[in-house]
Write an enzyme that holds these catalytic residues in place. Structure first.
Site, short mmCIF file in Angstrom:
data_model
loop_
_atom_site.label_atom_id
_atom_site.label_comp_id
_atom_site.label_asym_id
_atom_site.label_seq_id
_atom_site.Cartn_x
_atom_site.Cartn_y
_atom_site.Cartn_z
N THR A 92 0.93 -1.24 -0.07
CA THR A 92 -0.04 -0.15 0.02
C THR A 92 0.97 1.19 -0.14
O THR A 92 1.59 1.41 0.95
CB THR A 92 -0.95 0.00 1.43
OG1 THR A 92 -1.67 -1.36 1.23
CG2 THR A 92 -1.82 1.32 1.36
N LYS A 140 -7.63 1.17 -2.27
CA LYS A 140 -7.07 0.42 -0.86
C LYS A 140 -7.21 1.45 -0.04
O LYS A 140 -7.09 0.99 1.29
CB LYS A 140 -5.65 -0.21 -1.15
CG LYS A 140 -5.02 -0.72 -0.10
CD LYS A 140 -5.81 -1.90 0.54
CE LYS A 140 -5.09 -2.39 1.88
NZ LYS A 140 -3.80 -2.77 1.87
#
Length: 270
Positions: A94, A167
């Protein structure tokens, strides 16, 4: 396929095992003798650095911990220069969408997709990890046979960077759910209902959620934060940074996330 892998840690190692089981030739960076022996046991080929993982690879997967580490591997090191033309780099970490854009700008004839994940090592082992994938149709098609070894669903959510954006929203909402649950537990305790009673009862009511199920399985908010707080908190820090770049913040999400101290105080670079 010939697969290079960087970041064989808590999440990466079970990914490597699934790739080997599927018949891929996996070269993975091993930093210590112990890690290299562990990787050999699952059938991977340990190499000493990212350049060796990238050389002659069809696909390189990056699964390091932070945005900074992604930049170190993909922008500050020789990885992209060693990857063959026509190969593809997929970033599972991420990270900031701007980091992914910077990698793509530097990649030349190497395709780039962002493929952040939602789930844990148990989901990888079962082949049901959720992947949010951003990139061109062609680049995503090239990496899908690899991602499908441990990902289901593999969701192509838009162009390059879209995976990271989805995300970040996912994890901000996830952290917000934790904050709401923490406040609900405090309300129950003020009413004289213990946390353990609430965590046993609420999953059977209309207030149930995935967060509630996960926390209930661990026994308490504190136990969940001890195990996963660092992971959630560093992703929240990225989300806050991206929002700040847009001249905004996380709004009401930030307020409820702030109810869980370790998530509120976690900071990170964007």
């Amino acid at each position: 396929m010939r697969v290079g892998f960087i970041g064989a840690g808590r999440m990466g190692r079970p990914m490597v095992a699934r790739l080997v089981e599927a018949g891929h030739d996996v070269r993975v960076v091993g930093r210590t003798d112990e890690q290299r022996r562990s990787l050999e046991l699952v059938g991977a080929r340990p190499v000493s650095d990212a350049a060796q993982a990238g050389a002659r690879a069809d696909v390189v997967l990056v699964c390091v911990f932070t945005d900074d580490q992604v930049r170190q591997v993909c922008l500050d090191g020789p990885l992209l220069a060693t990857m063959p033309p026509g190969s593809t780099l997929a970033v599972h970490t991420t990270a900031s969408p701007s980091t992914i854009e910077a990698i793509a700008a530097r990649a030349g004839d190497v395709g780039v997709v962002d493929a952040p994940v939602s789930g844990g090592p148990h989901d990888i082992a079962a082949g049901r990890l959720t992947l949010f994938v951003g990139g061109t149709d062609e680049a995503v098609a090239r990496v899908r046979p690899v991602l499908g070894c441990y990902g289901d669903p593999v969701l192509h959510v838009g162009p390059l960077g879209a995976g990271q954006k989805v995300k970040l929203v996912n994890n901000a909402l996830f952290a917000g759910h934790i904050g709401l649950l923490a406040e609900s537990i405090r309300l129950g305790e003020r009413l004289g209902v213990p946390e353990s009673t609430l965590l046993n009862a609420l999953p059977h009511g209309s207030a149930t959620s995935r967060v509630l199920d996960i926390v209930a399985a661990g026994g308490s908010i504190a136990a969940f934060v001890e195990v996963a707080g660092e992971f959630v908190g560093k992703d929240v820090a990225v989300a806050r940074g991206v929002a700040a770049e847009l001249g905004s913040d996380l709004g009401a999400l930030d307020e409820v996330i702030g109810r869980v101290g370790p998530l509120a105080s976690n900071t990170g670079r964007v």
